[in-house]
Scaffold this motif. Structure first.
Motif, PDB file in Angstrom:
ATOM      1  N   HIS B  18       1.751   1.319   7.551  1.00  0.00           N
ATOM      2  CA  HIS B  18       3.079   1.898   7.745  1.00  0.00           C
ATOM      3  C   HIS B  18       4.011   1.503   6.585  1.00  0.00           C
ATOM      4  CE1 HIS B  18       6.681   3.400   9.483  1.00  0.00           C
ATOM      5  NE2 HIS B  18       7.188   2.214   9.747  1.00  0.00           N
ATOM      6  N   MET B  19       3.896   0.255   6.173  1.00  0.00           N
ATOM      7  CA  MET B  19       4.718  -0.221   5.056  1.00  0.00           C
ATOM      8  C   MET B  19       4.362   0.551   3.778  1.00  0.00           C
ATOM      9  SD  MET B  19       5.310  -4.257   4.216  1.00  0.00           S
ATOM     10  CE  MET B  19       6.448  -4.708   2.878  1.00  0.00           C
ATOM     11  N   ALA B  20       3.059   0.780   3.585  1.00  0.00           N
ATOM     12  CA  ALA B  20       2.619   1.543   2.412  1.00  0.00           C
ATOM     13  C   ALA B  20       3.177   2.965   2.456  1.00  0.00           C
ATOM     14  CB  ALA B  20       1.089   1.559   2.331  1.00  0.00           C
ATOM     15  N   ASP B  21       3.241   3.543   3.669  1.00  0.00           N
ATOM     16  CA  ASP B  21       3.879   4.868   3.846  1.00  0.00           C
ATOM     17  C   ASP B  21       5.307   4.853   3.312  1.00  0.00           C
ATOM     18  OD1 ASP B  21       2.208   6.752   5.036  1.00  0.00           O
ATOM     19  OD2 ASP B  21       2.459   5.873   7.030  1.00  0.00           O
ATOM     20  N   LEU B  22       6.039   3.827   3.723  1.00  0.00           N
ATOM     21  CA  LEU B  22       7.448   3.739   3.319  1.00  0.00           C
ATOM     22  C   LEU B  22       7.576   3.541   1.810  1.00  0.00           C
ATOM     23  CD1 LEU B  22       8.998   1.564   6.188  1.00  0.00           C
ATOM     24  CD2 LEU B  22       8.965   4.052   5.950  1.00  0.00           C
TER      25      LEU B  22
END
Lengths: 221, 221
Positions: B18-22
């Motif tokens: 999810h962090m990589a998405d952001l």
């Protein structure tokens, strides 16, 4: 078994102090190479950086082994996990010293730093040496109080970097493109070097007190 | 207890994805803000970076809690320790996207990137988006093979950065000082962004295979 474990934990911290010693030498020599256009010095910093990278790998491995074999808790866990981060920060500081040396080498026999920026970079070099020295001592003496002073010293580095841009973009400034680019990048490297020292200090505070100190922002510049 | 532990371990990895998405959104928006001189977009990237810093703190804390409470061994230990590093790399990538947005904001309503450098930065932006996407997918699918491609993609970024200096210092180049400084710093930010993605990939390979892959240098540029 416990004794040897504690010995190994202390040996990790001793190695961090030794690594900080080498980083301090690296930034001092890189700054000197930069400010005196000394090719031999620059080459030495670049060559010696491999040693810091090697220590990074070895110390990280040692920490992971300690985690795996000893399943430490509380303060010991905190120390080992923080040591992994400190070793990373110190290795990055070594890389940045090498970057500075590489710009000195690239411009040799000319001076990379335009003459009018020399006093500013002399100050930056002094602050860089100061922050790694304070970080090293805080590790050596497990001194959270010393580590807390790093953010204040770092603020001076940020101020010096702002002065660069004021001077570069000043109306009537006659700085050439090459000089401006070198100043911008060198300033960035010194500034990041100092940021990493602040990060080391934060970890030292965490090791000693167990708390992430308030009012000390993570460096994100 | 074991089940909830495994659930928590998986939740850490999900949070990393999810962090990589952001981060992917951040670099896309920062690049777009830069290349179209879009102030609103730039502001949004800068504001949203606080969320990534917050995730950094929370995820690191979650990993440390897992280490302290579960005393994991072998693959699980490797995963948690690597996750701590990945979360750090991703937070740095977010910071770099914010740095890019800050230069866009500083120059608004003018374009920070001189016109002749636009195609080069468009390519850099594409590669930056590519590396975070590959890194994210390798985390999501626990795909070491995908992670191994990152070093090759990163080499293109380094090539684009070298092109900057060739053009800036080309005889007869009429680039002004401000443009040259912006190109030098922006290039550095994109290049570092890509380096951090390679570092994420290395950690993914380590999580999956337990080995630090040969022939993939730690990024030290």
């Amino acid at each position: 078994m416990r004794t040897s474990y504690h010995e190994e934990l202390n040996s990790v911290l001793d190695h961090l102090v030794h690594m900080a010693d080498l980083v301090e030498i690296a930034i001092r020599e890189a700054s000197e190479a930069l400010l005196t256009a000394d090719l031999g010095r620059a080459e030495a910093v670049i060559t010696n950086d491999a040693q810091l990278d090697q220590m990074h790998e070895e110390l990280e491995y040692q920490c992971l082994s300690l985690l795996a074999l000893q399943a430490p808790v509380a303060g010991e866990l905190r120390t080992i996990v923080s040591a992994i981060r400190v070793v990373f920060e110190l290795a990055r500081m070594g890389d940045l010293a090498a970057h500075i040396a590489k710009i000195a080498r690239l411009r040799y026999p000319a001076h990379a730093v335009p003459e009018r920026f020399e006093p500013n970079f002399r100050e930056m070099a002094e602050i860089a040496e100061k922050v790694i020295d304070v970080a090293r001592l805080s590790l050596l003496e497990r001194d959270a109080q010393g580590a807390r002073t790093l953010a204040t010293i770092d603020a001076k580095m940020d101020g010096l970097r702002r002065d660069h841009f004021t001077e570069i973009f000043r109306e009537g400034s006659d700085i050439d493109v090459e000089g401006a680019v070198d100043v911008a990048l060198l300033g960035r490297y010194f500034e990041r070097f100092s940021d990493h020292a602040v990060a080391v200090g934060r970890r030292v505070i965490y090791i000693i007190t167990g708390e992430v100190p308030e009012g000390v922002d993570w460096p994100n510049a």
